[in-house]
Design an enzyme around this catalytic site. Structure first.
Site, PDB file in Angstrom:
ATOM      1  N   HIS A  99       5.168  -0.860  -0.499  1.00  0.00           N
ATOM      2  CA  HIS A  99       4.944  -1.927   0.481  1.00  0.00           C
ATOM      3  C   HIS A  99       4.336  -3.138  -0.207  1.00  0.00           C
ATOM      4  CE1 HIS A  99       1.294   0.559   0.385  1.00  0.00           C
ATOM      5  NE2 HIS A  99       0.633  -0.558   0.594  1.00  0.00           N
ATOM      6  N   HIS A 101       2.003  -6.484   0.616  1.00  0.00           N
ATOM      7  CA  HIS A 101       1.101  -7.130   1.572  1.00  0.00           C
ATOM      8  C   HIS A 101       1.357  -8.638   1.550  1.00  0.00           C
ATOM      9  CE1 HIS A 101      -1.969  -3.751   1.796  1.00  0.00           C
ATOM     10  NE2 HIS A 101      -1.348  -3.432   0.677  1.00  0.00           N
TER      11      HIS A 101
HETATM   12  P1  5GP Z   1      -2.431   0.111   0.100  1.00  0.00           P
HETATM   13  O1  5GP Z   1      -3.867   0.165  -0.286  1.00  0.00           O
HETATM   14  O2  5GP Z   1      -1.730   1.450   0.003  1.00  0.00           O
HETATM   15  O3  5GP Z   1      -1.701  -0.990  -0.616  1.00  0.00           O
HETATM   16  O4  5GP Z   1      -2.455  -0.343   1.608  1.00  0.00           O
HETATM   17  C1  5GP Z   1      -2.056   0.429   2.687  1.00  0.00           C
HETATM   18  C2  5GP Z   1      -2.216  -0.429   3.926  1.00  0.00           C
HETATM   19  O5  5GP Z   1      -1.586   0.247   5.010  1.00  0.00           O
HETATM   20  C3  5GP Z   1      -3.676  -0.663   4.331  1.00  0.00           C
HETATM   21  O6  5GP Z   1      -3.928  -2.070   4.347  1.00  0.00           O
HETATM   22  C4  5GP Z   1      -3.779  -0.028   5.720  1.00  0.00           C
HETATM   23  O7  5GP Z   1      -4.577  -0.780   6.614  1.00  0.00           O
HETATM   24  C5  5GP Z   1      -2.330   0.032   6.182  1.00  0.00           C
HETATM   25  N1  5GP Z   1      -2.017   1.140   7.051  1.00  0.00           N
HETATM   26  C6  5GP Z   1      -2.351   2.456   6.860  1.00  0.00           C
HETATM   27  N2  5GP Z   1      -1.873   3.217   7.856  1.00  0.00           N
HETATM   28  C7  5GP Z   1      -1.220   2.364   8.705  1.00  0.00           C
HETATM   29  C8  5GP Z   1      -0.510   2.560   9.926  1.00  0.00           C
HETATM   30  O8  5GP Z   1      -0.385   3.669  10.462  1.00  0.00           O
HETATM   31  N3  5GP Z   1       0.030   1.450  10.505  1.00  0.00           N
HETATM   32  C9  5GP Z   1      -0.095   0.218   9.966  1.00  0.00           C
HETATM   33  N4  5GP Z   1       0.477  -0.808  10.613  1.00  0.00           N
HETATM   34  N5  5GP Z   1      -0.751  -0.005   8.808  1.00  0.00           N
HETATM   35  C10 5GP Z   1      -1.312   1.055   8.189  1.00  0.00           C
END
Ligand code: 5GP
Ligand code: ZN
Length: 137
Positions: A99, A101
Site C-alpha cells: 500500500h 500512503h
Molecule cells: P503501514 O505501517 O503498514 O504502512 O500502515 C498500515 C496502515 O493501515 C496504518 O496507517 C493503519 O492505520 C491502516 N489500517 C490498518 N487496518 C486498517 C483497516 O482495517 N482499515 C483501514 N482503512 N485502514 C487500516
C-alpha cells in the site's frame, strides 16, 4: 491470503471509506489518519510490499497515488502531500499487503518526520554508490 485485512476490504468483507476503484487498484481512507484525507492506495491483488510487487503493479498504484494527491490538494485544500510506502517491519510496515500512503499536508499541521541527518565521508559515499550500482538489475 484470506485473513489479510486489505484483501478483505477488497472483497467487501470489511467496510472502508472508498475514494477510488478500478479493475486493479483501490483507494480508501486510512482508519487512523495522520491528517484529514490520509488515503491508502492498494493493488486489489495481494503482494507483500513494494519489494514483492511487479513493476507494472507498482506503476499502477503510484499512478493512482498521484491522482489522489491532486484530488486532496484540489478538493481538501491541502498545500502538499507526503507519498510513502513502508516495506518490512524495520520500515514500520504493519499491514503486509502493498500500500502507498497519500498524506495530505496542511499549513499548519502537526505531522513531523524527524531524524538526525548524518554526513558521509568521501570513501563511504563512493563505497555505497558502488554497492548500489552493482546490485541494480
Ligand atoms: P503501514 O505501517 O503498514 O504502512 O500502515 C498500515 C496502515 O493501515 C496504518 O496507517 C493503519 O492505520 C491502516 N489500517 C490498518 N487496518 C486498517 C483497516 O482495517 N482499515 C483501514 N482503512 N485502514 C487500516
Ligand atoms: Zn492482502
Amino acid at each position: 491470503m484470506s485473513e489479510c485485512v486489505f484483501c478483505r476490504i477488497v472483497r467487501g468483507e470489511l467496510p472502508s471509506w472508498k475514494v477510488y476503484e478500478d479493475e486493479e487498484v483501490m483507494a480508501f481512507l486510512d482508519i487512523n489518519p495522520a491528517t484529514p484525507g490520509h488515503t491508502l492506495v492498494i493493488p486489489k491483488k495481494h503482494y507483500r510490499n513494494i519489494l514483492d510487487a511487479p513493476d507494472e503493479v507498482v506503476a499502477k498504484v503510484f499512478k493512482v497515488a498521484k491522482k489522489i494527491s491532486e484530488a486532496v490538494v484540489n478538493g481538501l485544500g491541502a498545500k502538499g502531500v507526503n507519498v510513502i510506502t513502508n516495506a518490512e517491519e524495520v520500515a514500520g510496515q504493519v499491514v503486509f499487503h502493498f500500500h502507498v500512503h497519500v498524506v495530505p499536508r496542511y499549513s499548519p499541521d502537526e505531522l513531523r518526520f524527524e531524524y538526525t541527518p548524518k554526513k558521509y565521508s568521501e570513501e563511504e559515499a563512493e563505497e555505497i554508490v558502488k554497492k548500489i550500482k552493482s546490485s541494480l538489475g
